[in-house]
Design a protein around this motif. Structure first.
Motif, PDB file in Angstrom:
ATOM      1  N   LEU A   8       0.720  -1.365  -0.094  1.00  0.00           N
ATOM      2  CA  LEU A   8      -0.026  -0.166  -0.120  1.00  0.00           C
ATOM      3  C   LEU A   8       0.953   1.399   0.103  1.00  0.00           C
ATOM      4  O   LEU A   8       0.635   2.139  -0.644  1.00  0.00           O
ATOM      5  CB  LEU A   8      -0.945  -0.081   1.184  1.00  0.00           C
ATOM      6  CG  LEU A   8      -2.205  -1.029   1.310  1.00  0.00           C
ATOM      7  CD1 LEU A   8      -2.906  -0.946   2.403  1.00  0.00           C
ATOM      8  CD2 LEU A   8      -2.789  -0.649   0.133  1.00  0.00           C
ATOM      9  N   LEU A   9       1.917   1.245   0.694  1.00  0.00           N
ATOM     10  CA  LEU A   9       2.734   2.428   0.816  1.00  0.00           C
ATOM     11  C   LEU A   9       3.388   2.484  -0.597  1.00  0.00           C
ATOM     12  O   LEU A   9       3.428   3.863  -1.123  1.00  0.00           O
ATOM     13  CB  LEU A   9       3.902   2.344   1.725  1.00  0.00           C
ATOM     14  CG  LEU A   9       5.038   3.278   2.129  1.00  0.00           C
ATOM     15  CD1 LEU A   9       4.345   4.455   2.491  1.00  0.00           C
ATOM     16  CD2 LEU A   9       5.948   2.906   3.097  1.00  0.00           C
ATOM     17  N   PHE A  11       2.352   1.623  -3.504  1.00  0.00           N
ATOM     18  CA  PHE A  11       1.222   2.076  -4.160  1.00  0.00           C
ATOM     19  C   PHE A  11       0.893   3.597  -4.280  1.00  0.00           C
ATOM     20  O   PHE A  11       0.855   4.280  -5.271  1.00  0.00           O
ATOM     21  CB  PHE A  11      -0.108   1.233  -4.251  1.00  0.00           C
ATOM     22  CG  PHE A  11      -1.260   1.977  -5.029  1.00  0.00           C
ATOM     23  CD1 PHE A  11      -2.369   2.576  -4.552  1.00  0.00           C
ATOM     24  CD2 PHE A  11      -1.190   1.442  -6.227  1.00  0.00           C
ATOM     25  CE1 PHE A  11      -3.122   2.800  -5.277  1.00  0.00           C
ATOM     26  CE2 PHE A  11      -2.225   1.870  -7.139  1.00  0.00           C
ATOM     27  CZ  PHE A  11      -3.335   2.541  -6.600  1.00  0.00           C
ATOM     28  N   ALA A  12       0.858   4.128  -2.869  1.00  0.00           N
ATOM     29  CA  ALA A  12       0.416   5.546  -2.749  1.00  0.00           C
ATOM     30  C   ALA A  12       1.833   6.338  -3.267  1.00  0.00           C
ATOM     31  O   ALA A  12       1.660   7.493  -3.852  1.00  0.00           O
ATOM     32  CB  ALA A  12       0.640   5.683  -1.238  1.00  0.00           C
ATOM     33  N   LEU A  13       2.970   5.775  -3.109  1.00  0.00           N
ATOM     34  CA  LEU A  13       4.060   6.770  -3.337  1.00  0.00           C
ATOM     35  C   LEU A  13       4.100   6.898  -4.961  1.00  0.00           C
ATOM     36  O   LEU A  13       4.417   7.688  -5.516  1.00  0.00           O
ATOM     37  CB  LEU A  13       5.524   6.051  -3.045  1.00  0.00           C
ATOM     38  CG  LEU A  13       5.718   6.446  -1.651  1.00  0.00           C
ATOM     39  CD1 LEU A  13       6.883   5.482  -1.090  1.00  0.00           C
ATOM     40  CD2 LEU A  13       6.051   7.729  -1.194  1.00  0.00           C
ATOM     41  N   SER A  14       3.728   5.405  -5.695  1.00  0.00           N
ATOM     42  CA  SER A  14       3.812   5.528  -7.038  1.00  0.00           C
ATOM     43  C   SER A  14       2.781   6.700  -7.570  1.00  0.00           C
ATOM     44  O   SER A  14       2.835   7.254  -8.789  1.00  0.00           O
ATOM     45  CB  SER A  14       3.506   4.015  -7.674  1.00  0.00           C
ATOM     46  OG  SER A  14       2.442   3.674  -7.413  1.00  0.00           O
ATOM     47  N   VAL A  15       1.502   6.667  -6.883  1.00  0.00           N
ATOM     48  CA  VAL A  15       0.335   7.594  -7.463  1.00  0.00           C
ATOM     49  C   VAL A  15       0.989   8.981  -7.090  1.00  0.00           C
ATOM     50  O   VAL A  15       0.618   9.852  -8.017  1.00  0.00           O
ATOM     51  CB  VAL A  15      -0.828   7.188  -6.509  1.00  0.00           C
ATOM     52  CG1 VAL A  15      -1.805   8.202  -6.863  1.00  0.00           C
ATOM     53  CG2 VAL A  15      -1.085   5.950  -7.220  1.00  0.00           C
ATOM     54  N   ALA A  16       1.584   9.224  -6.052  1.00  0.00           N
ATOM     55  CA  ALA A  16       2.032  10.405  -5.892  1.00  0.00           C
ATOM     56  C   ALA A  16       3.027  11.254  -6.588  1.00  0.00           C
ATOM     57  O   ALA A  16       2.811  12.242  -7.145  1.00  0.00           O
ATOM     58  CB  ALA A  16       2.404  10.578  -4.427  1.00  0.00           C
ATOM     59  N   SER A  18       3.431  10.014  -9.849  1.00  0.00           N
ATOM     60  CA  SER A  18       2.730  10.250 -11.265  1.00  0.00           C
ATOM     61  C   SER A  18       1.967  11.460 -11.482  1.00  0.00           C
ATOM     62  O   SER A  18       1.893  12.054 -12.496  1.00  0.00           O
ATOM     63  CB  SER A  18       1.829   9.036 -11.513  1.00  0.00           C
ATOM     64  OG  SER A  18       0.657   9.088 -10.830  1.00  0.00           O
TER      65      SER A  18
END
Length: 78
Positions: A8-9, A11-16, A18
């Motif tokens: 989850l961490l 995933f959150a970093l990859s979204v941030a 992008s």
């Protein structure tokens, strides 16, 4: 459980990452950018002033220690 949290961490970093921060700021008007620039300049001045004060204080402390050491060495040579 730790794997899920790590995923989850990640995933959150990859979204941030992008969503670039610059793209979020492009929609601002010219006036808002000027206000933000003025605020940033004021904050920079405040930081510079604070660091100068710290440096002066450290220099004063160093000079005091040098003066004290000098007095000690003069006493020993007598």
């Amino acid at each position: 459980m730790k794997r899920v949290a790590a995923f989850l961490l990640l995933f959150a970093l990859s979204v941030a990452v992008s969503i670039p921060a610059h793209a979020q700021r492009e929609n601002r008007s010219i006036g808002e950018n000027a206000i933000e620039a003025k605020r940033a300049a004021k904050q920079q001045q405040k930081y510079t002033k604070k660091m100068a004060k710290k440096q002066r204080k450290a220099m004063k402390k160093y000079q005091k220690a040098q003066k004290k050491a000098s007095k000690r060495s003069q006493r020993r040579h007598r």
